[in-house]
Design an enzyme around this catalytic site. Structure first.
Site, PDB file in Angstrom:
ATOM      1  N   PRO A  85       0.826  -1.220   0.000  1.00 13.35           N
ATOM      2  CA  PRO A  85       0.000   0.000   0.000  1.00 13.35           C
ATOM      3  C   PRO A  85       0.852   1.258   0.000  1.00 13.35           C
ATOM      4  CG  PRO A  85      -0.913  -1.611   1.501  1.00 13.35           C
ATOM      5  CD  PRO A  85       0.384  -2.176   1.010  1.00 13.35           C
ATOM      6  N   CYS A  86       0.472   2.207  -0.878  1.00  8.12           N
ATOM      7  CA  CYS A  86       1.301   3.398  -1.084  1.00  8.12           C
ATOM      8  C   CYS A  86       0.924   4.551  -0.165  1.00  8.12           C
ATOM      9  CB  CYS A  86       1.197   3.854  -2.537  1.00  8.12           C
ATOM     10  SG  CYS A  86      -0.481   4.358  -3.022  1.00  8.12           S
ATOM     11  N   GLN A  87      -0.211   4.465   0.529  1.00 10.02           N
ATOM     12  CA  GLN A  87      -0.702   5.618   1.295  1.00 10.02           C
ATOM     13  C   GLN A  87       0.298   6.160   2.324  1.00 10.02           C
ATOM     14  OE1 GLN A  87      -2.427   2.929   0.608  1.00 10.02           O
ATOM     15  NE2 GLN A  87      -4.384   3.513  -0.316  1.00 10.02           N
TER      16      GLN A  87
END
EC number: 2.1.1.37
Length: 413
Positions: A85-87
């Site tokens: 996940p890039c968040q």
């Protein structure tokens, strides 16, 4: 001999489809998000050839890694691929990095340590390389390089980072086992034929016991070639049937480059960047069509405002984004020749992400756009995975040849 893979954080399947197109056979496709899993399952029910045989696992990678029976795969799996996940690192996120519960790099390292794949592909946002995250980014790279040198109980990540640094620079490392040659590269997808200016970090590793020296594949497309096609030869406009009076003016920032291209007299060696107009070729206007194209329904409510002006037709699109609270406006809009802005349909966005036209995105418009905004462009995933596959197969071929030669030498002796 078929190559084998496992995909983590698979989302709607962009990177996994690229891996499949490169010839890998998947042992597991792991994703926690129900909507994304439903997208893959719906396409399996439709018989889509790229995903039909995927073993889909809906759940947390951390739990899957604990429960997965890896017997028979340890050390034999050819490729582990995934985009954590890039968040935690996204430009539009809260920038908490290791303090964000969605940071799945530790889980990724755990799976690599357990499965010992011959190679891995890890993808993430450009924001990971920002100066704010420099130390943690270097820490991630060192963990991927030496996954068996694990973090101790009550050891901070900063202390673990220092211990990894000392180990890497030590003259003698003893008989330490699992290690990878790691190559991180910041990539613009437009330079590989994706009709979108999408910058992403790819971290590719090969196990050190393999005789492989790898570098990221060379770029195949360029802005120079597009501007040459548009403003030197005019072939771009002729190809699309755009009359001279209907052609827009070139962007002011491109004026100097266009003049230089005219003066060179030779066309660029790379192919032109693909534009929004290129990507949407053949799709009907959603405001006038009968809705007979998959995921191609018009969505009202688009409006341009400063900083959110949409993507021009004759350049690659801006980066499609997922957004924490729905679809961001400017990044997911197109600007029509009249100057009017409208949202990309799901099918148009899928084209910009190089998903196959026969691939259905499950859920509402907002949900489908979120899945696409989080995805790896299929074509870019294929480029990277094909290069990895080529190097693995060449290493296998060298080993086979060496084995064939050795008995001959033994007999001669």
């Amino acid at each position: 001999m078929s190559l084998t893979s496992i995909e983590l954080f698979a989302g709607a399947g962009g990177l996994a489809m690229g891996v499949a197109l490169a010839g890998f056979r998947s042992h597991a496709v792991v994703e926690w998000d129900k909507w994304a899993c439903d997208t893959v399952r719906q396409n399996q029910e439709r018989g889509h050839p790229l995903v039909r045989d995927w073993p889909v696992v809906e759940g947390d990678v951390r739990n899957w890694a604990r429960d997965f029976d890896a017997s028979g795969l340890e050390g034999k799996l050819d490729l582990l691929a995934g985009g954590p996940p890039c968040q935690p690192f996204s430009m539009g996120g809260k920038h908490k990095a290791h303090q964000d519960g969605r940071d799945m790099f530790p889980a990724t390292v755990d799976v690599i340590r357990r499965l010992r794949p011959r190679a891995f592909i890890v993808e993430n946002v450009k924001g990971l390389t920002r100066s704010t995250f420099h130390n943690y980014y270097q820490y991630i790279l060192l963990q991927l390089e030496f996954p068996e040198l694990t973090r101790l109980v009550d050891e901070s990540w900063a202390d673990h980072h220092q211990r990894l640094q000392r180990f890497k620079t030590a003259k003698r490392r003893g008989g330490f086992g699992l290690a990878y040659n790691v190559v991180p590269t910041l990539v613009n997808a437009a330079n590989y034929g994706v009709p979108q200016r999408r910058e992403r970090v790819f971290i590719v590793g090969f196990r050190r016991d393999l005789p492989i020296q790898w570098s990221f594949p060379r770029e195949t497309h360029s802005l120079d070639a597009l501007l040459h096609d548009q403003w030197v030869t005019g072939e771009y406009w002729e190809r699309h049937g755009v009359a001279k009076r209907a052609r827009p003016q070139p962007h002011k920032s491109h004026a100097g480059l266009i003049e230089r291209l005219k003066g060179l007299g030779l066309p660029p060696t790379r192919a032109p960047w693909r534009t929004v107009r290129d990507a949407l070729l053949g799709l009907p206007d959603p405001q006038r069509s009968e809705g007979d194209v998959l995921n191609h329904q018009f969505q009202a409510g688009a409006r341009a405002y400063p900083g959110h002006t949409g993507s021009p037709l004759d350049l690659p699109a801006k980066t499609l984004k997922a957004g924490d609270h729905g679809v961001p406006g400017g990044e997911n809009m197109m600007v029509k020749p009249t100057g009017e802005a409208r949202y990309f349909t799901v099918r148009e966005s899928a084209r910009l992400q190089t998903f196959p036209d026969g691939y259905v995105l499950h859920g509402s418009w907002t949900e489908a756009m979120r899945q696409l905004g989080n995805a790896v462009p299929v074509a870019l995933g294929r480029v990277v995975a094909c290069s990895v596959a080529q190097h693995l197969l060449e290493a296998d071929l060298r080993e086979t040849r060496e084995r064939a030669i050795q008995p001959s030498f033994a007999h001669a002796a």
